[in-house]
Scaffold this motif. Structure first.
Motif, PDB file in Angstrom:
ATOM      1  N   LEU A  75      -2.029   5.262  -9.737  1.00 24.81           N
ATOM      2  CA  LEU A  75      -0.613   5.346  -9.374  1.00 24.81           C
ATOM      3  C   LEU A  75       0.001   6.590 -10.007  1.00 24.81           C
ATOM      4  N   ASP A 113       4.590  -1.291  -8.681  1.00 25.19           N
ATOM      5  CA  ASP A 113       3.826  -2.336  -8.009  1.00 25.19           C
ATOM      6  C   ASP A 113       2.474  -1.816  -7.548  1.00 25.19           C
ATOM      7  N   GLN A 114       1.543  -2.750  -7.396  1.00 25.48           N
ATOM      8  CA  GLN A 114       0.229  -2.400  -6.876  1.00 25.48           C
ATOM      9  C   GLN A 114       0.343  -1.992  -5.416  1.00 25.48           C
ATOM     10  N   LEU A 115      -0.582  -1.161  -4.984  1.00 27.62           N
ATOM     11  CA  LEU A 115      -0.650  -0.747  -3.590  1.00 27.62           C
ATOM     12  C   LEU A 115      -1.833  -1.458  -2.954  1.00 27.62           C
ATOM     13  N   GLY A 127      -3.350   0.162  -8.746  1.00 29.66           N
ATOM     14  CA  GLY A 127      -2.280  -0.423  -9.549  1.00 29.66           C
ATOM     15  C   GLY A 127      -2.426  -0.053 -11.006  1.00 29.66           C
ATOM     16  N   GLU A 128      -1.438  -0.460 -11.822  1.00 25.23           N
ATOM     17  CA  GLU A 128      -1.489  -0.179 -13.250  1.00 25.23           C
ATOM     18  C   GLU A 128      -2.730  -0.839 -13.846  1.00 25.23           C
ATOM     19  N   ARG A 182      -7.584  -1.517  -3.796  1.00 34.40           N
ATOM     20  CA  ARG A 182      -6.272  -1.716  -4.436  1.00 34.40           C
ATOM     21  C   ARG A 182      -6.015  -0.759  -5.599  1.00 34.40           C
TER      22      ARG A 182
END
Length: 68
Positions: free
Chosen positions: A37, A42-44, A13-14, A11
């Motif tokens: 990112l 939004d998270q991937l 994300g920030e 995952r």
């Protein structure tokens, strides 16, 4: 590396350091890279197709989800 495509395997994300597998044609295969990112958002989740926007040697990429 910029413009190459891959898939999220950890995952992204920030505040998170994720992992992506990027297809590297010169090496006839895929390689794992640490991923951040490229644009806050939004998270991937795992399995998201991505494109490399920035590369920092030796193994760090900034990615964005592919469109279309």
């Amino acid at each position: 590396m910029i413009g190459y495509t891959g898939r999220v395997t950890g995952r992204v994300g920030e505040g998170l350091v994720g992992e992506v597998m990027v297809h590297v044609p010169e090496r006839v295969g895929t390689e794992a890279f640490l991923a951040y990112l490229a644009v806050p958002g939004d998270q991937l989740p795992v399995g998201t197709p991505v494109v490399v926007v920035e590369y920092q040697p030796p193994r760090t990429v900034f990615v964005a989800p592919t469109t279309g």
